[in-house]
Write a protein that holds these residues in place. Structure first.
Motif, short mmCIF file in Angstrom:
data_model
loop_
_atom_site.label_atom_id
_atom_site.label_comp_id
_atom_site.label_asym_id
_atom_site.label_seq_id
_atom_site.Cartn_x
_atom_site.Cartn_y
_atom_site.Cartn_z
N UNK A 97 49.38 64.85 32.08
CA UNK A 97 50.10 64.08 31.06
C UNK A 97 50.98 63.06 31.78
N UNK A 98 50.47 61.84 31.96
CA UNK A 98 51.18 60.84 32.74
C UNK A 98 52.48 60.42 32.06
N UNK A 99 52.49 60.46 30.74
CA UNK A 99 53.72 60.10 30.01
C UNK A 99 54.84 61.09 30.33
N UNK A 100 54.49 62.37 30.33
CA UNK A 100 55.49 63.39 30.65
C UNK A 100 55.89 63.32 32.13
N UNK A 101 54.95 62.92 32.97
CA UNK A 101 55.25 62.77 34.39
C UNK A 101 56.34 61.74 34.60
#
Length: 391
Positions: A97-101
């Motif tokens: 999950x790049x957004x959460x990263x």
């Protein structure tokens, strides 16, 4: 080609290119990262991103590029951005999950975590960038801050035991309540979490409570247990079986349950294993101490038994052969065995020898008088002593 290699080397020397080559094998995929340009991350990722033969992972390129741009906008150096992206496993089974990263990295920055530690954390705890830090981390951080726990100490806790703050809030509150049941004030609670984060990580009901109950069964009063936790908080990391084994060994040496002597030893060396105690006692017997003297030393400062044999022997050898002292003088200053031979003992003894020769002093001074005080205090005790020359 040679020309390309020369070009890369030239760019690297100019500081415009981070010449790096790292291979991260994650399941069915190899990511070979050739470098990150300061203002050309997209080109670097396009060159560095390698897909499997069926081209299944090419679609991740845009997400990686966008994530890299966002991280750079947050002020992260290209090298750190590169390390973070390299730490993310991408395979058929894992879809990061790049957004959460990006959200996690931003949150860790607000925690004042050292930026070079962020990739290390992400690599060791991949579950973190799959969860919303605002939802899972922030409430716990705010709660611990109300207890006076500094963010730098919480960063240390997260780095060492990442899962500890992802437990339900109720579990964390129960943990704190348990530690408070030992009559710990806020300052003492902060000390434990700072020096022994494992005490916060271990479950109170299944781990900590049984260990403390066992300590009480040895005759330690609640205030004694409190002292043990504060002064030797690593005792909480010892399993009940290991504590029992150590206690049984001490009883075999003649220490009785419920006595002050056993309490002192347990309080001071409860985290020292039985095997270490056995080895330490053997070492002390070999250097010339009687059984009674070894027992006295064990009561006064049992942690000395955890020293390596070569370390203990070299200090006793110096004490006897160089200082012309008797082995049992160590009983008046057991901390002597905890000091550095090369950085403390030898330099001070040599400086004092020169001072006594210059002043024509023949008096012998106790080990504690010579080796325990600071340099400033020692200089006041021996005016004119030169602690910097020689030794």
């Amino acid at each position: 080609s040679n020309s390309n290699a020369e070009s890369l080397e030239k760019e690297n020397n100019n500081g415009d290119f981070l010449n790096r080559e790292k291979i991260c094998i994650t399941g069915n995929r190899d990511i070979v990262e050739k470098g990150l340009r300061g203002n050309n991350t997209e080109e670097s990722l396009e060159k560095g991103l390698c897909s499997s033969d069926d081209g299944e992972y090419v679609g991740q390129q845009e997400k990686l590029e966008d994530t890299a741009d966002q991280l750079k906008k947050q002020g992260l150096p290209p090298l750190v951005v590169s390390d973070i992206l390299e730490a993310i496993p991408i395979s058929k089974r894992t879809k990061p999950n790049f957004k959460q990263l990006v959200s996690l990295v931003s949150f860790l920055q607000t925690m004042d975590m050292e930026i070079d530690r962020i990739p290390v954390l992400i690599r060791s705890a991949p579950f973190m960038y799959q969860r919303d830090p605002i939802l899972h981390l922030e409430p716990k951080i705010v709660y611990l801050e109300t207890l006076g726990i500094a963010r730098k100490d919480m960063c240390r806790l997260i780095l060492k035991y990442p899962y500890s703050l992802y437990r339900p809030m109720k579990v964390i509150q129960t943990q704190i309540e348990f530690l408070r049941s030992l009559s710990l004030d806020d300052e003492q609670l902060q000390k434990i979490i700072k020096k022994s984060p494992l005490a916060f990580r271990l479950d109170a009901e299944t781990h900590l409570q049984p260990r403390l109950e066992f300590l009480k069964s040895l005759g330690l009063f609640p205030n004694d247990v409190k002292k043990a936790v504060l002064n030797n908080s690593r005792i909480l990391s010892m399993t009940t079986d290991k504590l029992k084994k150590t206690a049984d060994y001490l009883q075999g040496l003649g220490f009785q349950v419920g006595t002050e002597e056993l309490s002192k030893v347990i309080l001071r060396c409860g985290s020292v294993t039985c095997e270490t105690l056995q080895e330490g006692l053997k070492n002390l017997s070999m250097v010339g101490l009687s059984e009674q003297e070894v027992e006295t030393l064990l009561i006064r400062l049992p942690i000395v038994l955890s020293r390596k044999r070569t370390d203990t022997n070299s200090k006793f050898k110096f004490l006897v052969e160089e200082m012309n002292r008797m082995p049992n003088e160590i009983l008046s200053c057991p901390v002597f065995l905890m000091l550095s031979l090369d950085k403390r003992i030898k330099p001070r003894y040599q400086a004092l020898s020169r001072w006594k020769m210059e002043k024509q002093v023949t008096r012998e001074y106790s080990l504690s008088y010579i080796f325990l005080p600071s340099d400033k205090v020692l200089s006041s005790r021996f005016p004119g002593i030169n602690l910097k020359s020689g030794g």
